[in-house]
Enzyme design. Structure first.
Site, PDB file in Angstrom:
ATOM      1  N   CYS A 221       3.242  -3.213   4.019  1.00  0.00           N
ATOM      2  CA  CYS A 221       2.334  -2.129   4.404  1.00  0.00           C
ATOM      3  C   CYS A 221       2.998  -1.405   5.572  1.00  0.00           C
ATOM      4  O   CYS A 221       4.194  -1.601   5.812  1.00  0.00           O
ATOM      5  CB  CYS A 221       0.929  -2.631   4.725  1.00  0.00           C
ATOM      6  SG  CYS A 221       0.777  -3.694   6.178  1.00  0.00           S
TER       7      CYS A 221
ATOM      8  N   THR B 118       2.581  -1.538   8.999  1.00  0.00           N
ATOM      9  CA  THR B 118       2.957  -2.434  10.104  1.00  0.00           C
ATOM     10  C   THR B 118       3.261  -3.846   9.646  1.00  0.00           C
ATOM     11  O   THR B 118       3.808  -4.639  10.411  1.00  0.00           O
ATOM     12  CB  THR B 118       1.789  -2.544  11.100  1.00  0.00           C
ATOM     13  OG1 THR B 118       0.649  -3.060  10.382  1.00  0.00           O
ATOM     14  CG2 THR B 118       1.451  -1.207  11.726  1.00  0.00           C
TER      15      THR B 118
ATOM     16  N   ARG C 174       2.221 -30.320  10.659  1.00  0.00           N
ATOM     17  CA  ARG C 174       1.517 -29.226  11.355  1.00  0.00           C
ATOM     18  C   ARG C 174       0.861 -28.277  10.355  1.00  0.00           C
ATOM     19  O   ARG C 174      -0.279 -27.836  10.552  1.00  0.00           O
ATOM     20  CB  ARG C 174       2.498 -28.471  12.260  1.00  0.00           C
ATOM     21  CG  ARG C 174       2.923 -29.316  13.435  1.00  0.00           C
ATOM     22  CD  ARG C 174       4.134 -28.769  14.166  1.00  0.00           C
ATOM     23  NE  ARG C 174       4.565 -29.702  15.196  1.00  0.00           N
ATOM     24  CZ  ARG C 174       5.749 -29.644  15.804  1.00  0.00           C
ATOM     25  NH1 ARG C 174       6.617 -28.706  15.487  1.00  0.00           N
ATOM     26  NH2 ARG C 174       6.057 -30.527  16.730  1.00  0.00           N
TER      27      ARG C 174
ATOM     28  N   ASP D  26       0.870  -1.174   0.000  1.00  0.00           N
ATOM     29  CA  ASP D  26       0.000   0.000   0.000  1.00  0.00           C
ATOM     30  C   ASP D  26       0.915   1.234   0.000  1.00  0.00           C
ATOM     31  O   ASP D  26       2.137   1.105  -0.179  1.00  0.00           O
ATOM     32  CB  ASP D  26      -0.993  -0.033   1.175  1.00  0.00           C
ATOM     33  CG  ASP D  26      -0.317   0.134   2.535  1.00  0.00           C
ATOM     34  OD1 ASP D  26       0.933   0.214   2.596  1.00  0.00           O
ATOM     35  OD2 ASP D  26      -1.044   0.187   3.547  1.00  0.00           O
ATOM     36  N   HIS D  27       0.330   2.396   0.230  1.00  0.00           N
ATOM     37  CA  HIS D  27       1.123   3.635   0.209  1.00  0.00           C
ATOM     38  C   HIS D  27       2.218   3.628   1.281  1.00  0.00           C
ATOM     39  O   HIS D  27       3.311   4.139   1.064  1.00  0.00           O
ATOM     40  CB  HIS D  27       0.200   4.846   0.404  1.00  0.00           C
ATOM     41  CG  HIS D  27      -0.647   4.747   1.642  1.00  0.00           C
ATOM     42  ND1 HIS D  27      -1.703   3.857   1.750  1.00  0.00           N
ATOM     43  CD2 HIS D  27      -0.579   5.385   2.837  1.00  0.00           C
ATOM     44  CE1 HIS D  27      -2.257   3.973   2.938  1.00  0.00           C
ATOM     45  NE2 HIS D  27      -1.595   4.882   3.618  1.00  0.00           N
TER      46      HIS D  27
ATOM     47  N   HIS E 185       7.034 -30.388  10.749  1.00  0.00           N
ATOM     48  CA  HIS E 185       6.474 -29.080  10.391  1.00  0.00           C
ATOM     49  C   HIS E 185       5.467 -29.215   9.250  1.00  0.00           C
ATOM     50  O   HIS E 185       4.470 -28.495   9.209  1.00  0.00           O
ATOM     51  CB  HIS E 185       7.601 -28.112  10.004  1.00  0.00           C
ATOM     52  CG  HIS E 185       8.581 -27.914  11.109  1.00  0.00           C
ATOM     53  ND1 HIS E 185       8.229 -27.403  12.331  1.00  0.00           N
ATOM     54  CD2 HIS E 185       9.912 -28.211  11.197  1.00  0.00           C
ATOM     55  CE1 HIS E 185       9.284 -27.350  13.125  1.00  0.00           C
ATOM     56  NE2 HIS E 185      10.323 -27.843  12.458  1.00  0.00           N
TER      57      HIS E 185
ATOM     58  N   HIS F 256      10.028 -23.632   9.531  1.00  0.00           N
ATOM     59  CA  HIS F 256       8.908 -24.257  10.249  1.00  0.00           C
ATOM     60  C   HIS F 256       7.562 -24.084   9.569  1.00  0.00           C
ATOM     61  O   HIS F 256       6.692 -24.932   9.718  1.00  0.00           O
ATOM     62  CB  HIS F 256       8.802 -23.682  11.671  1.00  0.00           C
ATOM     63  CG  HIS F 256       9.938 -24.069  12.552  1.00  0.00           C
ATOM     64  ND1 HIS F 256       9.883 -23.963  13.927  1.00  0.00           N
ATOM     65  CD2 HIS F 256      11.168 -24.570  12.271  1.00  0.00           C
ATOM     66  CE1 HIS F 256      11.029 -24.370  14.450  1.00  0.00           C
ATOM     67  NE2 HIS F 256      11.837 -24.736  13.465  1.00  0.00           N
TER      68      HIS F 256
ATOM     69  N   GLY G  93      -1.866  -5.641   8.600  1.00  0.00           N
ATOM     70  CA  GLY G  93      -3.056  -5.692   7.750  1.00  0.00           C
ATOM     71  C   GLY G  93      -2.838  -6.578   6.537  1.00  0.00           C
ATOM     72  O   GLY G  93      -3.706  -7.408   6.188  1.00  0.00           O
TER      73      GLY G  93
HETATM   74  C1  RB5 Z   1      -1.935   2.597   6.549  1.00  0.00           C
HETATM   75  O1  RB5 Z   1      -1.979   3.766   7.260  1.00  0.00           O
HETATM   76  C2  RB5 Z   1      -1.761   1.413   7.488  1.00  0.00           C
HETATM   77  O2  RB5 Z   1      -2.905   1.235   8.246  1.00  0.00           O
HETATM   78  C3  RB5 Z   1      -1.431   0.157   6.710  1.00  0.00           C
HETATM   79  O3  RB5 Z   1      -0.289   0.372   5.964  1.00  0.00           O
HETATM   80  C4  RB5 Z   1      -1.140  -1.069   7.530  1.00  0.00           C
HETATM   81  O4  RB5 Z   1      -0.175  -0.813   8.510  1.00  0.00           O
HETATM   82  C5  RB5 Z   1      -2.297  -1.789   8.053  1.00  0.00           C
HETATM   83  O5  RB5 Z   1      -2.192  -2.801   8.745  1.00  0.00           O
END
Ligand code: RB5
Length: 146
Positions: A68, A70, A139, A11-12, A136, A101, A73
């Site tokens: 992304c 984090t 599993r 994503d951005h 593994h 694993h 998502g």
């Molecule tokens: C975008 O702001 C952010 O929510 C996305 O990149 C991601 O981290 C979502 O899990």
């Protein structure tokens, strides 16, 4: 894993790291398909997770890399697809173990929390580590739709 075809998506918030990783892989001779996004304009990560998983399911690529903000998502969205084992890694230890694993076929990285240098190290560890199989594999077979 030197002959693998790779599909990438972000994503951005993952866009800049995706471009760095893509350039690094292409310089190493990998064939890389990029399902987008292609700008830093705000967008929904689900669109690109879905496109990447569909490319793997269609046999157009063997492995996926998603980025992304984090990594969370993208991981959630990708893991809803049958046959996808996506692992969010922000360190080399997790990158090694998710190959050994979990036979992870999609590597997810947090664009906002890893530097380009750390991402390169994660990538190298992920690519050089084979799946161990054995217990593994048993599993993994028990994970629904994997
Ligand atoms: C975008 O702001 C952010 O929510 C996305 O990149 C991601 O981290 C979502 O899990």
């Amino acid at each position: 894993m030197e002959n693998k075809r790779i599909v990438m998506g972000s994503d951005h918030a993952g866009y800049n790291l995706k471009l760095k990783v893509k350039a690094h892989l292409e310089a190493r001779g990998f064939e890389v398909m990029d399902v987008g996004t292609h700008t830093t304009d705000s967008c929904n990560y689900t669109v690109y997770a879905d496109a990447l998983c569909k490319a793997i399911a269609a046999g157009e690529a063997d492995l996926g890399i998603l980025v992304c903000g984090t990594g969370i998502g993208m991981s959630m969205a990708a893991n809803k697809h049958a046959g996808i084992r996506a692992a969010c890694c922000s360190d080399t230890f997790s990158a090694r173990l998710t190959r050994e694993h979990n036979d992870a076929n999609v590597l997810v990285m947090p664009g906002r929390f890893v530097t380009n240098t750390v991402a390169d190290r994660i990538l190298k560890k992920y690519f050089k580590t084979p799946f161990e199989g054995g217990r593994h594999a048993r599993r993994i077979e028990k994970i629904p739709c994997c």
